[in-house]
Write a protein that holds these residues in place. Structure first.
Motif, PDB file in Angstrom:
ATOM      1  N   GLN A  15      -0.786  -5.849  -3.416  1.00  0.00           N
ATOM      2  CA  GLN A  15      -0.503  -7.029  -3.193  1.00  0.00           C
ATOM      3  C   GLN A  15      -0.432  -7.701  -1.907  1.00  0.00           C
ATOM      4  OE1 GLN A  15       3.311  -6.717  -5.320  1.00  0.00           O
ATOM      5  NE2 GLN A  15       2.599  -8.034  -7.038  1.00  0.00           N
ATOM      6  N   GLU A  16      -0.152  -6.688  -0.923  1.00  0.00           N
ATOM      7  CA  GLU A  16      -0.079  -7.066   0.366  1.00  0.00           C
ATOM      8  C   GLU A  16      -0.530  -5.671   1.249  1.00  0.00           C
ATOM      9  OE1 GLU A  16       3.584  -8.900   2.044  1.00  0.00           O
ATOM     10  OE2 GLU A  16       3.700 -10.163   0.104  1.00  0.00           O
ATOM     11  N   SER A  26       1.386  -2.807   1.807  1.00  0.00           N
ATOM     12  CA  SER A  26       2.845  -2.916   2.370  1.00  0.00           C
ATOM     13  C   SER A  26       3.773  -3.269   1.217  1.00  0.00           C
ATOM     14  CB  SER A  26       3.024  -3.923   3.378  1.00  0.00           C
ATOM     15  OG  SER A  26       2.394  -5.162   2.704  1.00  0.00           O
ATOM     16  N   ARG A  27       2.969  -3.842   0.169  1.00  0.00           N
ATOM     17  CA  ARG A  27       3.507  -4.136  -1.371  1.00  0.00           C
ATOM     18  C   ARG A  27       2.641  -3.750  -2.381  1.00  0.00           C
ATOM     19  NH1 ARG A  27       8.238  -8.009  -1.643  1.00  0.00           N
ATOM     20  NH2 ARG A  27       7.912  -7.934  -3.812  1.00  0.00           N
ATOM     21  N   ARG A  67       2.057  -3.246  -6.858  1.00  0.00           N
ATOM     22  CA  ARG A  67       2.759  -3.251  -8.494  1.00  0.00           C
ATOM     23  C   ARG A  67       1.965  -1.907  -8.755  1.00  0.00           C
ATOM     24  NH1 ARG A  67       5.631  -6.273 -10.547  1.00  0.00           N
ATOM     25  NH2 ARG A  67       4.964  -6.101 -12.498  1.00  0.00           N
ATOM     26  N   GLY A  86       7.436  -3.196  -8.635  1.00  0.00           N
ATOM     27  CA  GLY A  86       7.032  -3.743  -7.613  1.00  0.00           C
ATOM     28  C   GLY A  86       7.516  -2.755  -6.539  1.00  0.00           C
ATOM     29  N   GLU A 124       7.556  -1.486  -1.956  1.00  0.00           N
ATOM     30  CA  GLU A 124       7.345  -1.828  -0.872  1.00  0.00           C
ATOM     31  C   GLU A 124       7.275  -0.820  -0.077  1.00  0.00           C
ATOM     32  OE1 GLU A 124       9.324  -5.305   1.336  1.00  0.00           O
ATOM     33  OE2 GLU A 124      10.574  -3.704   1.877  1.00  0.00           O
ATOM     34  N   TYR A 125       6.296  -0.456   0.909  1.00  0.00           N
ATOM     35  CA  TYR A 125       5.775   0.576   1.481  1.00  0.00           C
ATOM     36  C   TYR A 125       6.047   0.616   3.007  1.00  0.00           C
ATOM     37  CZ  TYR A 125       3.525   2.364  -2.553  1.00  0.00           C
ATOM     38  OH  TYR A 125       3.524   2.746  -3.967  1.00  0.00           O
ATOM     39  N   TRP A 130       8.604   4.624  -0.041  1.00  0.00           N
ATOM     40  CA  TRP A 130       8.451   3.516  -0.768  1.00  0.00           C
ATOM     41  C   TRP A 130      10.005   3.111  -1.483  1.00  0.00           C
ATOM     42  CZ3 TRP A 130       5.868   7.936  -1.466  1.00  0.00           C
ATOM     43  CH2 TRP A 130       6.023   8.744  -2.469  1.00  0.00           C
ATOM     44  N   VAL A 162      11.375  -2.992  -5.130  1.00  0.00           N
ATOM     45  CA  VAL A 162      11.685  -4.311  -4.692  1.00  0.00           C
ATOM     46  C   VAL A 162      11.479  -5.201  -5.878  1.00  0.00           C
ATOM     47  CG1 VAL A 162      11.028  -4.261  -2.428  1.00  0.00           C
ATOM     48  CG2 VAL A 162       9.285  -4.943  -3.929  1.00  0.00           C
ATOM     49  N   GLU A 163      10.900  -4.852  -6.999  1.00  0.00           N
ATOM     50  CA  GLU A 163      10.834  -5.495  -8.333  1.00  0.00           C
ATOM     51  C   GLU A 163      11.049  -4.623  -9.597  1.00  0.00           C
ATOM     52  OE1 GLU A 163       7.265  -7.817  -8.838  1.00  0.00           O
ATOM     53  OE2 GLU A 163       7.004  -7.889  -6.666  1.00  0.00           O
TER      54      GLU A 163
END
Length: 144
Positions: free
Chosen positions: A41-42, A50-51, A53, A66, A68-69, A79, A82-83
């Motif tokens: 996603q990012e 960095s993000r 799914r 979700g 985050e890295y 990681w 976050v979701e």
């Protein structure tokens, strides 16, 4: 989520080559069992996710979460959840790489919490199965 499960494997490759495979999240369904899809996603300034799914099939349950890295060059990636998904309520993991004499020791740490109450020993056994499968798949993919 204080307890983590950890395991290591030695792969006959340099850490940059191994981390390149680990960082290519969208390719995981091709070689990592249980991973059904990864969508970045990012990305960060280094071009790595960095993000993202993740959709997985963990045997008795499947979920999409979700993550985050955080990347530390080719030495380590961590990681965190976050979701949350419908089953997974907490998740932290990491790969640490240490190269020596043309081979790299890869250490995978994982802590997972799910909505279903589990005894600590059962939870750790499940984490261990996930880790060992992931490390064997990574080794097979990199060395092939």
């Amino acid at each position: 989520m204080a307890d983590r499960t950890s395991s290591s494997i030695t792969i006959k490759a340099g850490k940059a080559e191994i981390m390149a495979v680990i960082a290519d999240l969208e390719e995981y369904p091709r070689w990592a069992s249980g991973i059904r899809g990864f969508t970045v996603q990012e990305t960060g300034a280094d071009g790595r996710a960095s993000r993202a799914r993740l959709t997985f099939d963990g045997g008795p349950f499947s979920d999409t979460v979700g993550l985050e890295y955080a990347w530390e060059d080719d030495d380590r990636v961590t990681w965190t959840l976050v979701e949350p998904g419908s089953v997974v309520t907490g998740l932290r993991g990491s790969y640490g790489l240490a190269e020596e004499d043309g081979a790299t020791e890869v250490t995978y740490e994982l802590a997972v919490d799910v909505r279903i109450p589990l005894i600590g020993m059962v939870k750790r056994k499940g984490e261990k199965r996930i880790i060992d499968s992931a490390l064997k798949s990574l080794k097979r993919h990199v060395e092939s």
